[in-house]
Design a protein around this motif. Structure first.
Motif, PDB file in Angstrom:
ATOM      1  N   ALA A 261       0.821  -1.221   0.000  1.00  0.00           N
ATOM      2  CA  ALA A 261       0.000   0.000   0.000  1.00  0.00           C
ATOM      3  C   ALA A 261       0.849   1.262   0.000  1.00  0.00           C
ATOM      4  N   THR A 262       2.019   1.206   0.633  1.00  0.00           N
ATOM      5  CA  THR A 262       2.850   2.410   0.702  1.00  0.00           C
ATOM      6  C   THR A 262       3.534   2.719  -0.629  1.00  0.00           C
ATOM      7  N   GLN A 263       3.410   1.821  -1.586  1.00  0.00           N
ATOM      8  CA  GLN A 263       3.953   2.082  -2.918  1.00  0.00           C
ATOM      9  C   GLN A 263       2.910   2.743  -3.822  1.00  0.00           C
ATOM     10  N   ALA A 264       1.674   2.783  -3.369  1.00  0.00           N
ATOM     11  CA  ALA A 264       0.575   3.385  -4.137  1.00  0.00           C
ATOM     12  C   ALA A 264       0.567   4.894  -3.925  1.00  0.00           C
ATOM     13  N   PRO A 265      -0.090   5.615  -4.821  1.00  0.00           N
ATOM     14  CA  PRO A 265      -0.226   7.063  -4.607  1.00  0.00           C
ATOM     15  C   PRO A 265      -0.970   7.346  -3.297  1.00  0.00           C
ATOM     16  N   ALA A 266      -0.589   8.418  -2.641  1.00  0.00           N
ATOM     17  CA  ALA A 266      -1.233   8.787  -1.378  1.00  0.00           C
ATOM     18  C   ALA A 266      -2.675   9.222  -1.638  1.00  0.00           C
ATOM     19  N   ASP A 267      -3.578   8.663  -0.870  1.00  0.00           N
ATOM     20  CA  ASP A 267      -4.975   9.099  -0.869  1.00  0.00           C
ATOM     21  C   ASP A 267      -5.476   8.974   0.563  1.00  0.00           C
ATOM     22  N   MET A 268      -6.764   9.153   0.765  1.00  0.00           N
ATOM     23  CA  MET A 268      -7.273   9.161   2.137  1.00  0.00           C
ATOM     24  C   MET A 268      -7.086   7.826   2.859  1.00  0.00           C
ATOM     25  N   HIS A 269      -6.882   6.752   2.107  1.00  0.00           N
ATOM     26  CA  HIS A 269      -6.705   5.446   2.726  1.00  0.00           C
ATOM     27  C   HIS A 269      -5.228   5.078   2.893  1.00  0.00           C
ATOM     28  N   THR A 270      -4.409   5.401   1.913  1.00  0.00           N
ATOM     29  CA  THR A 270      -2.999   4.996   1.968  1.00  0.00           C
ATOM     30  C   THR A 270      -2.103   6.011   2.674  1.00  0.00           C
ATOM     31  N   ALA A 271      -2.525   7.256   2.760  1.00  0.00           N
ATOM     32  CA  ALA A 271      -1.666   8.303   3.338  1.00  0.00           C
ATOM     33  C   ALA A 271      -1.168   7.973   4.752  1.00  0.00           C
ATOM     34  N   PRO A 272      -2.023   7.498   5.671  1.00  0.00           N
ATOM     35  CA  PRO A 272      -1.496   7.179   7.002  1.00  0.00           C
ATOM     36  C   PRO A 272      -0.406   6.110   6.965  1.00  0.00           C
ATOM     37  N   LEU A 273      -0.593   5.094   6.123  1.00  0.00           N
ATOM     38  CA  LEU A 273       0.403   4.023   6.022  1.00  0.00           C
ATOM     39  C   LEU A 273       1.721   4.562   5.472  1.00  0.00           C
ATOM     40  N   ILE A 274       1.627   5.417   4.477  1.00  0.00           N
ATOM     41  CA  ILE A 274       2.823   6.020   3.886  1.00  0.00           C
ATOM     42  C   ILE A 274       3.562   6.858   4.929  1.00  0.00           C
ATOM     43  N   ILE A 275       2.813   7.637   5.681  1.00  0.00           N
ATOM     44  CA  ILE A 275       3.427   8.477   6.723  1.00  0.00           C
ATOM     45  C   ILE A 275       4.076   7.606   7.794  1.00  0.00           C
ATOM     46  N   TRP A 276       3.390   6.536   8.223  1.00  0.00           N
ATOM     47  CA  TRP A 276       3.979   5.643   9.232  1.00  0.00           C
ATOM     48  C   TRP A 276       5.288   5.049   8.729  1.00  0.00           C
ATOM     49  N   ARG A 277       5.305   4.617   7.458  1.00  0.00           N
ATOM     50  CA  ARG A 277       6.536   4.045   6.888  1.00  0.00           C
ATOM     51  C   ARG A 277       7.649   5.083   6.868  1.00  0.00           C
ATOM     52  N   GLU A 278       7.339   6.276   6.374  1.00  0.00           N
ATOM     53  CA  GLU A 278       8.360   7.328   6.290  1.00  0.00           C
ATOM     54  C   GLU A 278       8.923   7.669   7.666  1.00  0.00           C
ATOM     55  N   MET A 279       8.045   7.786   8.668  1.00  0.00           N
ATOM     56  CA  MET A 279       8.498   8.116  10.021  1.00  0.00           C
ATOM     57  C   MET A 279       9.365   7.001  10.603  1.00  0.00           C
ATOM     58  N   ALA A 280       8.941   5.762  10.409  1.00  0.00           N
ATOM     59  CA  ALA A 280       9.707   4.631  10.943  1.00  0.00           C
ATOM     60  C   ALA A 280      11.079   4.538  10.286  1.00  0.00           C
ATOM     61  N   GLU A 281      11.115   4.664   8.970  1.00  0.00           N
ATOM     62  CA  GLU A 281      12.388   4.565   8.255  1.00  0.00           C
ATOM     63  C   GLU A 281      13.295   5.748   8.575  1.00  0.00           C
ATOM     64  N   ALA A 282      12.727   6.936   8.781  1.00  0.00           N
ATOM     65  CA  ALA A 282      13.528   8.105   9.141  1.00  0.00           C
ATOM     66  C   ALA A 282      14.196   7.913  10.503  1.00  0.00           C
ATOM     67  N   ASP A 283      13.568   7.096  11.348  1.00  0.00           N
ATOM     68  CA  ASP A 283      14.104   6.810  12.678  1.00  0.00           C
ATOM     69  C   ASP A 283      14.959   5.543  12.670  1.00  0.00           C
ATOM     70  N   GLY A 284      15.241   5.005  11.483  1.00  0.00           N
ATOM     71  CA  GLY A 284      16.081   3.816  11.367  1.00  0.00           C
ATOM     72  C   GLY A 284      15.343   2.507  11.537  1.00  0.00           C
ATOM     73  N   GLY A 285      14.020   2.541  11.533  1.00  0.00           N
ATOM     74  CA  GLY A 285      13.235   1.323  11.728  1.00  0.00           C
ATOM     75  C   GLY A 285      13.110   0.501  10.460  1.00  0.00           C
ATOM     76  N   GLU A 286      12.886  -0.781  10.670  1.00  0.00           N
ATOM     77  CA  GLU A 286      12.618  -1.706   9.572  1.00  0.00           C
ATOM     78  C   GLU A 286      11.114  -1.910   9.509  1.00  0.00           C
ATOM     79  N   VAL A 287      10.506  -1.642   8.365  1.00  0.00           N
ATOM     80  CA  VAL A 287       9.062  -1.729   8.228  1.00  0.00           C
ATOM     81  C   VAL A 287       8.678  -3.043   7.562  1.00  0.00           C
ATOM     82  N   VAL A 288       7.738  -3.730   8.181  1.00  0.00           N
ATOM     83  CA  VAL A 288       7.124  -4.918   7.594  1.00  0.00           C
ATOM     84  C   VAL A 288       5.672  -4.535   7.321  1.00  0.00           C
ATOM     85  N   GLU A 289       5.316  -4.586   6.056  1.00  0.00           N
ATOM     86  CA  GLU A 289       3.979  -4.145   5.654  1.00  0.00           C
ATOM     87  C   GLU A 289       3.116  -5.348   5.302  1.00  0.00           C
TER      88      GLU A 289
END
Length: 113
Positions: free
Chosen positions: A35-63
């Motif tokens: 889902a985080t590879q899809a364009p941001a919309d009202m459904h995918t935007a939170p997931l995209i933001i969570w991924r970006e925040m986690a990766e910015a903090d050095g986290g490994e994301v499992v989607e």
């Protein structure tokens, strides 16, 4: 840190005679781990933001599964269980990769104590 993200959502109206089936989820949003590879919309935007925040903090994301259905009646049990099980299977696999064998009750669809 490993971050697991998933989404299983629907707006349920118990007075509606129209059950929420798999087609409702497919028509609105249904992604299997991407889902985080899809364009941001009202459904995918939170997931995209969570991924970006986690990766910015050095986290490994499992989607995992990300799905949402438009308002309708109660979700068909088999549909809910199939979607839920996909998330739980992915979660169990993600935990097993980190810590070996995972046998937590909540990974088997039972409530946590």
């Amino acid at each position: 840190m490993k971050i697991f993200i998933a989404c299983l959502g629907t707006e349920t109206n118990t007075f509606s005679p129209i059950p929420t089936g798999l087609q409702n989820f497919q028509d609105t949003m249904l992604y299997h781990g991407d889902a985080t590879q899809a364009p941001a919309d009202m459904h995918t935007a939170p997931l995209i933001i969570w991924r970006e925040m986690a990766e910015a903090d050095g986290g490994e994301v499992v989607e995992s599964l990300a799905t949402f259905a438009q308002p309708a009646g109660v979700t068909v049990r088999k549909v809910y269980e199939t979607l839920r099980d996909e998330i739980l299977t992915d979660l169990k696999a993600a935990l097993a990769r980190r810590s070996g064998v995972v046998e937590h009750a909540w990974c088997h669809g039972r409530r946590r104590p």
